[in-house]
Scaffold this active site. Structure first.
Site, PDB file in Angstrom:
ATOM      1  N   LYS A 122       0.829  -1.204   0.000  1.00  0.00           N
ATOM      2  CA  LYS A 122       0.000   0.000   0.000  1.00  0.00           C
ATOM      3  C   LYS A 122       0.869   1.262   0.000  1.00  0.00           C
ATOM      4  CE  LYS A 122      -3.758  -2.342   2.405  1.00  0.00           C
ATOM      5  NZ  LYS A 122      -4.368  -2.778   1.183  1.00  0.00           N
ATOM      6  N   CYS A 123       1.881   1.248  -0.837  1.00  0.00           N
ATOM      7  CA  CYS A 123       2.875   2.313  -0.884  1.00  0.00           C
ATOM      8  C   CYS A 123       2.847   2.966  -2.259  1.00  0.00           C
ATOM      9  CB  CYS A 123       4.250   1.693  -0.603  1.00  0.00           C
ATOM     10  SG  CYS A 123       5.658   2.782  -0.788  1.00  0.00           S
ATOM     11  N   GLY A 124       3.268   4.200  -2.336  1.00  0.00           N
ATOM     12  CA  GLY A 124       3.367   4.871  -3.628  1.00  0.00           C
ATOM     13  C   GLY A 124       4.347   4.189  -4.566  1.00  0.00           C
TER      14      GLY A 124
END
Length: 166
Positions: A40-42
């Site tokens: 759930k990271c850029g």
């Protein structure tokens, strides 16, 4: 309890997503890219470029190993099974994904303790700064280089090829 220092990359045996030892001894003679990952990271779309790099070079001697980590912004909250499914369904990941680990602090996994000791980051910073930091290890178990989260896996193509052909 003090952790015994590790003197060789090939002494390490982290746990895979099923909790079984994954001895790095079996990686001797291969180029290895180790990445702390998060779903759930850029930077999560880097999974796609990692998989492309893996497909292009795996048969020539590259291994990529992902280590899920929830230490940065709580961006890897899932269980090992959920993380594995996410990687497979969204990015077609076929490279090994290990058990979730800490990469910094007193509970840091020995793999990352070893890698950070071998290759400091920018301005000598030893800690991991964020998700998708990468360590490239040559065929002899030497940490060749360390790359920030900003470095796209596709930018490692030339270096990986060079290390494989050495």
């Amino acid at each position: 309890m003090t952790k015994a220092p590790v003197s060789s990359f090939y002494e390490l045996a982290p746990l895979d997503k099923k909790g079984e030892p994954f001895p790095f001894k079996k990686l001797e003679g291969k180029v290895v890219l180790i990445v702390n990952v998060a779903s759930k990271c850029g930077f999560t779309p880097q999974y796609q470029e990692l998989q492309e790099l893996y497909k292009r070079y795996h048969d020539k001697g590259l291994e990529i190993i992902g280590f899920p980590c929830n230490q940065f912004g709580k961006q890897e909250p899932g269980t090992a099974e959920e993380i594995g499914q996410f990687c497979q369904l969204n990015y077609g990941v076929t490279f090994p994904i290990m058990k979730k680990v800490h990469v910094n602090g007193p509970d840091a996994d020995p793999v990352f303790e070893f890698l950070k000791a071998e290759k400091a980051g920018v301005l000598g910073f030893k800690g991991i700064k964020w998700n998708f930091e990468k360590f490239l290890v040559d065929k002899h178990g030497q940490v060749h280089d360390r790359y920030s989260s900003l470095t796209k896996p596709a930018n490692l193509d030339h270096t990986v090829e060079k290390l494989i052909n050495r």
